[in-house]
Structures are given as C-alpha cells and as structure tokens.
Motif scaffolding. Structure first.
Motif, PDB file in Angstrom:
ATOM      1  N   SER A  99     -39.701  37.769   4.397  1.00 47.71           N
ATOM      2  CA  SER A  99     -39.685  36.797   5.506  1.00 47.71           C
ATOM      3  C   SER A  99     -38.341  36.864   6.216  1.00 47.71           C
ATOM      4  N   SER A 100     -37.275  36.930   5.438  1.00 50.21           N
ATOM      5  CA  SER A 100     -35.940  36.993   6.019  1.00 50.21           C
ATOM      6  C   SER A 100     -35.792  38.272   6.867  1.00 50.21           C
ATOM      7  N   TYR A 101     -36.283  39.359   6.320  1.00 48.34           N
ATOM      8  CA  TYR A 101     -36.218  40.649   7.009  1.00 48.34           C
ATOM      9  C   TYR A 101     -37.016  40.606   8.322  1.00 48.34           C
ATOM     10  N   LEU A 102     -38.208  40.011   8.242  1.00 49.22           N
ATOM     11  CA  LEU A 102     -39.070  39.908   9.429  1.00 49.22           C
ATOM     12  C   LEU A 102     -38.380  39.107  10.534  1.00 49.22           C
ATOM     13  N   TYR A 103     -37.801  37.962  10.161  1.00 47.59           N
ATOM     14  CA  TYR A 103     -37.183  37.107  11.179  1.00 47.59           C
ATOM     15  C   TYR A 103     -35.899  37.739  11.731  1.00 47.59           C
ATOM     16  N   LEU A 104     -35.231  38.528  10.902  1.00 48.54           N
ATOM     17  CA  LEU A 104     -34.054  39.231  11.402  1.00 48.54           C
ATOM     18  C   LEU A 104     -34.486  40.317  12.402  1.00 48.54           C
ATOM     19  N   ALA A 105     -35.610  40.962  12.129  1.00 49.44           N
ATOM     20  CA  ALA A 105     -36.140  41.964  13.074  1.00 49.44           C
ATOM     21  C   ALA A 105     -36.527  41.277  14.384  1.00 49.44           C
ATOM     22  N   MET A 106     -37.097  40.098  14.279  1.00 52.95           N
ATOM     23  CA  MET A 106     -37.462  39.349  15.494  1.00 52.95           C
ATOM     24  C   MET A 106     -36.198  38.944  16.252  1.00 52.95           C
ATOM     25  N   SER A 107     -35.159  38.571  15.493  1.00 55.65           N
ATOM     26  CA  SER A 107     -33.894  38.192  16.124  1.00 55.65           C
ATOM     27  C   SER A 107     -33.324  39.382  16.903  1.00 55.65           C
ATOM     28  N   ALA A 108     -33.328  40.544  16.273  1.00 56.44           N
ATOM     29  CA  ALA A 108     -32.795  41.747  16.929  1.00 56.44           C
ATOM     30  C   ALA A 108     -33.602  42.055  18.193  1.00 56.44           C
ATOM     31  N   TYR A 109     -34.918  41.878  18.099  1.00 54.49           N
ATOM     32  CA  TYR A 109     -35.753  42.147  19.266  1.00 54.49           C
ATOM     33  C   TYR A 109     -35.439  41.166  20.405  1.00 54.49           C
ATOM     34  N   CYS A 110     -35.266  39.896  20.044  1.00 56.15           N
ATOM     35  CA  CYS A 110     -34.950  38.881  21.070  1.00 56.15           C
ATOM     36  C   CYS A 110     -33.595  39.175  21.719  1.00 56.15           C
ATOM     37  N   GLU A 111     -32.644  39.669  20.921  1.00 62.59           N
ATOM     38  CA  GLU A 111     -31.352  40.083  21.505  1.00 62.59           C
ATOM     39  C   GLU A 111     -31.603  41.179  22.540  1.00 62.59           C
ATOM     40  N   SER A 112     -32.467  42.118  22.164  1.00 57.96           N
ATOM     41  CA  SER A 112     -32.680  43.287  23.033  1.00 57.96           C
ATOM     42  C   SER A 112     -33.383  42.923  24.337  1.00 57.96           C
ATOM     43  N   ILE A 113     -34.077  41.786  24.389  1.00 57.15           N
ATOM     44  CA  ILE A 113     -34.731  41.385  25.645  1.00 57.15           C
ATOM     45  C   ILE A 113     -33.995  40.207  26.301  1.00 57.15           C
ATOM     46  N   SER A 114     -32.726  40.050  25.899  1.00 59.41           N
ATOM     47  CA  SER A 114     -31.836  39.048  26.512  1.00 59.41           C
ATOM     48  C   SER A 114     -32.339  37.612  26.397  1.00 59.41           C
ATOM     49  N   LEU A 115     -32.749  37.257  25.176  1.00 62.70           N
ATOM     50  CA  LEU A 115     -33.100  35.857  24.907  1.00 62.70           C
ATOM     51  C   LEU A 115     -32.216  35.387  23.737  1.00 62.70           C
ATOM     52  N   PRO A 116     -30.949  35.061  24.030  1.00 68.41           N
ATOM     53  CA  PRO A 116     -30.012  34.743  22.955  1.00 68.41           C
ATOM     54  C   PRO A 116     -30.385  33.503  22.141  1.00 68.41           C
ATOM     55  N   GLY A 117     -31.044  32.534  22.774  1.00 71.42           N
ATOM     56  CA  GLY A 117     -31.453  31.322  22.050  1.00 71.42           C
ATOM     57  C   GLY A 117     -32.540  31.646  21.027  1.00 71.42           C
ATOM     58  N   PHE A 118     -33.519  32.444  21.459  1.00 74.52           N
ATOM     59  CA  PHE A 118     -34.583  32.876  20.536  1.00 74.52           C
ATOM     60  C   PHE A 118     -33.963  33.681  19.386  1.00 74.52           C
ATOM     61  N   ALA A 119     -33.023  34.562  19.756  1.00 78.21           N
ATOM     62  CA  ALA A 119     -32.379  35.412  18.742  1.00 78.21           C
ATOM     63  C   ALA A 119     -31.641  34.546  17.720  1.00 78.21           C
ATOM     64  N   HIS A 120     -30.959  33.528  18.220  1.00 76.25           N
ATOM     65  CA  HIS A 120     -30.221  32.633  17.336  1.00 76.25           C
ATOM     66  C   HIS A 120     -31.179  31.882  16.409  1.00 76.25           C
ATOM     67  N   TRP A 121     -32.273  31.391  16.953  1.00 78.73           N
ATOM     68  CA  TRP A 121     -33.256  30.629  16.158  1.00 78.73           C
ATOM     69  C   TRP A 121     -33.810  31.518  15.038  1.00 78.73           C
ATOM     70  N   MET A 122     -34.122  32.755  15.389  1.00 77.30           N
ATOM     71  CA  MET A 122     -34.689  33.681  14.400  1.00 77.30           C
ATOM     72  C   MET A 122     -33.666  34.045  13.332  1.00 77.30           C
ATOM     73  N   LYS A 123     -32.414  34.190  13.739  1.00 77.71           N
ATOM     74  CA  LYS A 123     -31.381  34.530  12.763  1.00 77.71           C
ATOM     75  C   LYS A 123     -31.177  33.360  11.792  1.00 77.71           C
ATOM     76  N   THR A 124     -31.242  32.163  12.327  1.00 74.73           N
ATOM     77  CA  THR A 124     -31.131  30.974  11.474  1.00 74.73           C
ATOM     78  C   THR A 124     -32.309  30.907  10.509  1.00 74.73           C
ATOM     79  N   GLN A 125     -33.480  31.246  11.028  1.00 75.68           N
ATOM     80  CA  GLN A 125     -34.686  31.263  10.183  1.00 75.68           C
ATOM     81  C   GLN A 125     -34.533  32.302   9.068  1.00 75.68           C
ATOM     82  N   ALA A 126     -33.942  33.440   9.412  1.00 73.70           N
ATOM     83  CA  ALA A 126     -33.721  34.499   8.407  1.00 73.70           C
ATOM     84  C   ALA A 126     -32.796  33.971   7.301  1.00 73.70           C
ATOM     85  N   GLN A 127     -31.780  33.206   7.684  1.00 74.93           N
ATOM     86  CA  GLN A 127     -30.860  32.623   6.685  1.00 74.93           C
ATOM     87  C   GLN A 127     -31.609  31.653   5.774  1.00 74.93           C
TER      88      GLN A 127
END
Ligand code: OFO
Length: 176
Positions: A26-54
């Motif tokens: 689950s942590s790995y999945l949400y970190l992958a989602m975070s990286a993807y959100c970074e790549s499409i310039s959605l820093p808030g989504f990326a932050h939320w996903m990184k927090t979820q990964a934690q």
C-alpha cells in the motif's frame, strides 16, 4: 506471551505476514501515485499521496511489531511493483478507494481467521485496523465525490489540489 489454546499458530503467523506485505505494498502504491501526481504538476495530490504512503508504513510497522511481540516469525515477502500511470486525478482516487476496500476485506478476513483459531489477542489487535479502515474509506470517498462534482478538472481541480496540500501526517493513536 503465547496462549496455548490457539488452534493453528502457523496459520495466524502466515496471515499476519501476508497482511504486513499488503501494508508495505500500500505504501509503495501510494508513493507511485505521489510520483505520478508530481509528474503532472499536482503538488497537493502528490503531498496527500506521500502522506498516505507514510501512514501505510506506520500500519506495516504495527504488524511487524505485533508479529515479534507475539513470538511469531517476521517473514518479509516480495513487494509487487505498483502501476506507474493513471488516466486522471479522478481515476487515481477511484483506484485508491478500490485498494482500500480490498484492504478492508483482507482485514475482515484476518479477523475471521483469528476467531476461527480462537486467537483473542490477534482479534483485539485487529480492532484498531477495523476502525481505521472505516475512516480511510470515508476520507477517500469524500475526496472522490468532490472530484466527481467538479468533473475532476479546471479550477475545481486546482482548489482540491490546494486543499490536499494541507494534509499533515500524525501517527494515529494506537490505543484500542
Ligand atoms: Fe490504507 O490502510 Fe493500511 O493498508
């Protein structure tokens, strides 16, 4: 401390280790989602996903500690490679909800097994996760509904992105 009336300790140990692996995944999945959100310039989504990964790492470590505490053996299984791309921000949250529902089913199944094996300690340990899953599904569903309302694009999307950027990771209380 080990109870002697547990019917099949090996079965419990195996199921706990499989759940430990799912929490790491689950942590790995949400970190992958975070990286993807970074790549499409959605820093808030990326932050939320990184927090979820934690948060998922926190869940994994709860299982890790519990397995050791009970005198079972930790078995670190292979972690699957997550997806790398999604169709849209809305699609990401649809997938998060699906994944959390899968985890809920897995936890509920573990509860059933603990009951079958008369392992009351594991049953009680799992209570925290049963409640946590209710919260996880509810918070993800709230975001998903907002994304649906805004059509998942335009200014609505950027407002949601801003909102998601405020999420703070606080290790959840561990008391029952
Ligand atoms: Fe998202 O709850 Fe653990 O896996």
């Amino acid at each position: 401390m080990e109870s002697r009336i547990i019917m099949d300790k090996k079965r419990i140990e195996k199921q706990l280790n499989e759940q430990l692996n799912k929490e790491f995944y689950s942590s790995y999945l949400y970190l992958a989602m975070s990286a993807y959100c970074e790549s499409i310039s959605l820093p808030g989504f990326a932050h939320w996903m990184k927090t979820q990964a934690q948060e998922e790492l926190f869940h994994a470590m709860k299982f890790y500690d519990y397995i050791n505490e009970r005198g079972f053996k930790v078995d670190l299984l292979k972690i699957d490679e997550p997806e790398k791309e999604w169709e849209s921000p809305l699609n990401i949250f649809e997938e998060v909800l699906k994944h959390e529902q899968f985890i809920t089913d897995s936890i509920n199944n573990l509860v059933n097994i603990a009951e079958e094996e008369k392992d009351h300690a594991t049953r009680i340990f799992l209570n925290w996760f049963v409640s946590e899953q209710v919260e996880e599904e509810a918070s993800v569903d709230t975001i998903l509904q907002k994304l649906k309302l805004t059509g998942g694009k335009g200014s609505g999307l950027f407002m949601i992105d801003k909102e998601l950027s405020t999420r703070v990771f606080t290790p959840p209380a561990t008391e029952e």
